[in-house]
Design a protein around this motif. Structure first.
Motif, PDB file in Angstrom:
ATOM      1  N   HIS A  49     -29.205  -1.991   1.453  1.00 31.12           N
ATOM      2  CA  HIS A  49     -28.942  -3.307   0.781  1.00 31.12           C
ATOM      3  C   HIS A  49     -29.175  -2.936  -0.665  1.00 31.12           C
ATOM      4  N   LEU A  50     -30.010  -2.373  -0.934  1.00 26.65           N
ATOM      5  CA  LEU A  50     -30.165  -1.846  -2.607  1.00 26.65           C
ATOM      6  C   LEU A  50     -28.846  -1.083  -2.888  1.00 26.65           C
ATOM      7  N   PHE A  51     -28.568  -0.368  -2.365  1.00 27.36           N
ATOM      8  CA  PHE A  51     -27.255   0.460  -2.514  1.00 27.36           C
ATOM      9  C   PHE A  51     -26.125  -0.620  -2.755  1.00 27.36           C
ATOM     10  N   GLY A  52     -25.834  -1.363  -1.852  1.00 27.29           N
ATOM     11  CA  GLY A  52     -24.547  -2.300  -1.962  1.00 27.29           C
ATOM     12  C   GLY A  52     -24.843  -3.322  -3.011  1.00 27.29           C
ATOM     13  N   ALA A  53     -26.059  -3.642  -3.405  1.00 28.84           N
ATOM     14  CA  ALA A  53     -26.319  -4.663  -4.505  1.00 28.84           C
ATOM     15  C   ALA A  53     -25.899  -4.027  -5.844  1.00 28.84           C
ATOM     16  N   ASN A  54     -26.365  -2.727  -5.851  1.00 25.00           N
ATOM     17  CA  ASN A  54     -26.074  -1.900  -7.094  1.00 25.00           C
ATOM     18  C   ASN A  54     -24.532  -1.595  -7.217  1.00 25.00           C
ATOM     19  N   VAL A  55     -23.847  -1.507  -6.164  1.00 29.20           N
ATOM     20  CA  VAL A  55     -22.335  -1.314  -6.163  1.00 29.20           C
ATOM     21  C   VAL A  55     -21.694  -2.421  -6.656  1.00 29.20           C
ATOM     22  N   ARG A  56     -22.107  -3.758  -6.031  1.00 28.02           N
ATOM     23  CA  ARG A  56     -21.695  -4.968  -6.480  1.00 28.02           C
ATOM     24  C   ARG A  56     -21.576  -5.261  -8.030  1.00 28.02           C
ATOM     25  N   HIS A  57     -22.871  -4.872  -8.496  1.00 29.88           N
ATOM     26  CA  HIS A  57     -23.314  -5.137  -9.819  1.00 29.88           C
ATOM     27  C   HIS A  57     -22.422  -4.124 -10.671  1.00 29.88           C
ATOM     28  N   HIS A  58     -22.250  -3.072 -10.445  1.00 31.17           N
ATOM     29  CA  HIS A  58     -21.461  -2.159 -11.084  1.00 31.17           C
ATOM     30  C   HIS A  58     -19.922  -2.457 -11.057  1.00 31.17           C
ATOM     31  N   ARG A  59     -19.620  -2.835 -10.025  1.00 31.26           N
ATOM     32  CA  ARG A  59     -18.224  -3.195  -9.836  1.00 31.26           C
ATOM     33  C   ARG A  59     -17.936  -4.606 -10.680  1.00 31.26           C
ATOM     34  N   LYS A  60     -18.621  -5.661 -10.515  1.00 37.71           N
ATOM     35  CA  LYS A  60     -18.307  -6.579 -11.273  1.00 37.71           C
ATOM     36  C   LYS A  60     -18.489  -6.551 -12.849  1.00 37.71           C
ATOM     37  N   ALA A  61     -19.371  -5.464 -13.273  1.00 34.06           N
ATOM     38  CA  ALA A  61     -19.562  -5.199 -14.786  1.00 34.06           C
ATOM     39  C   ALA A  61     -18.499  -4.645 -15.270  1.00 34.06           C
ATOM     40  N   LYS A  62     -17.624  -3.817 -14.463  1.00 38.07           N
ATOM     41  CA  LYS A  62     -16.505  -3.264 -14.661  1.00 38.07           C
ATOM     42  C   LYS A  62     -15.313  -4.317 -14.877  1.00 38.07           C
ATOM     43  N   GLY A  63     -15.271  -5.542 -14.046  1.00 32.84           N
ATOM     44  CA  GLY A  63     -14.389  -6.586 -14.035  1.00 32.84           C
ATOM     45  C   GLY A  63     -13.358  -6.166 -12.805  1.00 32.84           C
ATOM     46  N   TRP A  64     -14.148  -5.531 -11.867  1.00 36.04           N
ATOM     47  CA  TRP A  64     -12.905  -4.735 -11.064  1.00 36.04           C
ATOM     48  C   TRP A  64     -13.293  -5.950  -9.582  1.00 36.04           C
ATOM     49  N   THR A  65     -12.045  -5.922  -8.787  1.00 34.68           N
ATOM     50  CA  THR A  65     -12.030  -6.646  -7.608  1.00 34.68           C
ATOM     51  C   THR A  65     -12.484  -5.511  -6.418  1.00 34.68           C
ATOM     52  N   LEU A  66     -12.996  -6.241  -5.314  1.00 34.98           N
ATOM     53  CA  LEU A  66     -12.975  -5.426  -4.230  1.00 34.98           C
ATOM     54  C   LEU A  66     -11.963  -4.493  -3.878  1.00 34.98           C
ATOM     55  N   GLU A  67     -10.806  -4.919  -3.976  1.00 35.15           N
ATOM     56  CA  GLU A  67      -9.371  -4.075  -3.856  1.00 35.15           C
ATOM     57  C   GLU A  67      -9.395  -2.958  -4.822  1.00 35.15           C
ATOM     58  N   ARG A  68      -9.649  -3.244  -6.077  1.00 38.08           N
ATOM     59  CA  ARG A  68      -9.462  -2.106  -6.981  1.00 38.08           C
ATOM     60  C   ARG A  68     -10.505  -1.030  -6.624  1.00 38.08           C
ATOM     61  N   LEU A  69     -11.883  -1.306  -6.219  1.00 36.62           N
ATOM     62  CA  LEU A  69     -12.833  -0.354  -5.956  1.00 36.62           C
ATOM     63  C   LEU A  69     -12.272   0.515  -5.019  1.00 36.62           C
ATOM     64  N   ALA A  70     -11.732  -0.435  -3.951  1.00 34.58           N
ATOM     65  CA  ALA A  70     -11.368   0.437  -2.496  1.00 34.58           C
ATOM     66  C   ALA A  70     -10.288   1.185  -2.817  1.00 34.58           C
ATOM     67  N   ASP A  71      -9.344   0.648  -3.645  1.00 34.74           N
ATOM     68  CA  ASP A  71      -8.027   1.723  -4.061  1.00 34.74           C
ATOM     69  C   ASP A  71      -8.493   3.102  -4.597  1.00 34.74           C
ATOM     70  N   GLU A  72      -9.586   2.819  -5.736  1.00 38.25           N
ATOM     71  CA  GLU A  72      -9.982   3.981  -6.301  1.00 38.25           C
ATOM     72  C   GLU A  72     -10.883   4.838  -5.504  1.00 38.25           C
ATOM     73  N   VAL A  73     -11.552   4.362  -4.633  1.00 40.35           N
ATOM     74  CA  VAL A  73     -12.281   5.258  -3.647  1.00 40.35           C
ATOM     75  C   VAL A  73     -11.676   5.883  -2.660  1.00 40.35           C
ATOM     76  N   GLY A  74     -10.444   5.039  -2.167  1.00 35.20           N
ATOM     77  CA  GLY A  74      -9.783   5.609  -0.974  1.00 35.20           C
ATOM     78  C   GLY A  74     -10.147   5.078   0.287  1.00 35.20           C
ATOM     79  N   VAL A  75     -10.840   3.755   0.260  1.00 38.09           N
ATOM     80  CA  VAL A  75     -11.153   3.248   1.532  1.00 38.09           C
ATOM     81  C   VAL A  75     -10.704   1.715   1.538  1.00 38.09           C
ATOM     82  N   THR A  76     -11.016   1.107   2.811  1.00 33.72           N
ATOM     83  CA  THR A  76     -10.406  -0.430   2.841  1.00 33.72           C
ATOM     84  C   THR A  76     -11.361  -1.329   1.873  1.00 33.72           C
TER      85      THR A  76
END
Length: 108
Positions: A5-32
């Motif tokens: 849960h902590l990992f997930g919360a941190n990912v969400r925090h950093h993703r939102k801080a960059k202004g990225w969508t879930l889709e953008r991060l998924a594309d960058e990482v190569g996952v869905t």
């Protein structure tokens, strides 16, 4: 499970801080997008390789996503801080601004 849960919360925090969508991060990482969503909600734990790719995409050390030195302490205090952190990571900018003002007023 708490680390997940902590990992997930941190990912969400950093993703939102960059202004990225879930889709953008998924594309960058190569996952869905679904995979990133599950990780952020703490419903799925990424493989180490995926965790490293997420950290690289977000341009943060992997240890930051696992909460290294982020939430010191143990016991009930650490649990409460982690819960607060997860809640804050789900907020948008307006909600964070209001929460910050409320905390400042509450603490003095």
């Amino acid at each position: 499970m708490e680390l997940q849960h902590l990992f997930g919360a941190n990912v969400r925090h950093h993703r939102k801080a960059k202004g990225w969508t879930l889709e953008r991060l998924a594309d960058e990482v190569g996952v869905t997008q679904e995979t990133i969503g599950k990780i952020e909600r703490g419903k799925a734990a990424p493989l180490f390789d995926t965790a490293e790719k997420i950290a690289a995409a977000l341009d943060v050390p992997a240890t930051a996503l696992f909460g290294a030195n982020a939430l010191p302490g143990t016991g009930e205090r650490a649990r409460l801080l982690a819960e607060i952190h997860r809640t804050l990571s789900r907020m948008n900018e307006d909600q964070l601004d209001r929460a910050s003002k409320m905390l400042k007023a509450f603490v003095g």
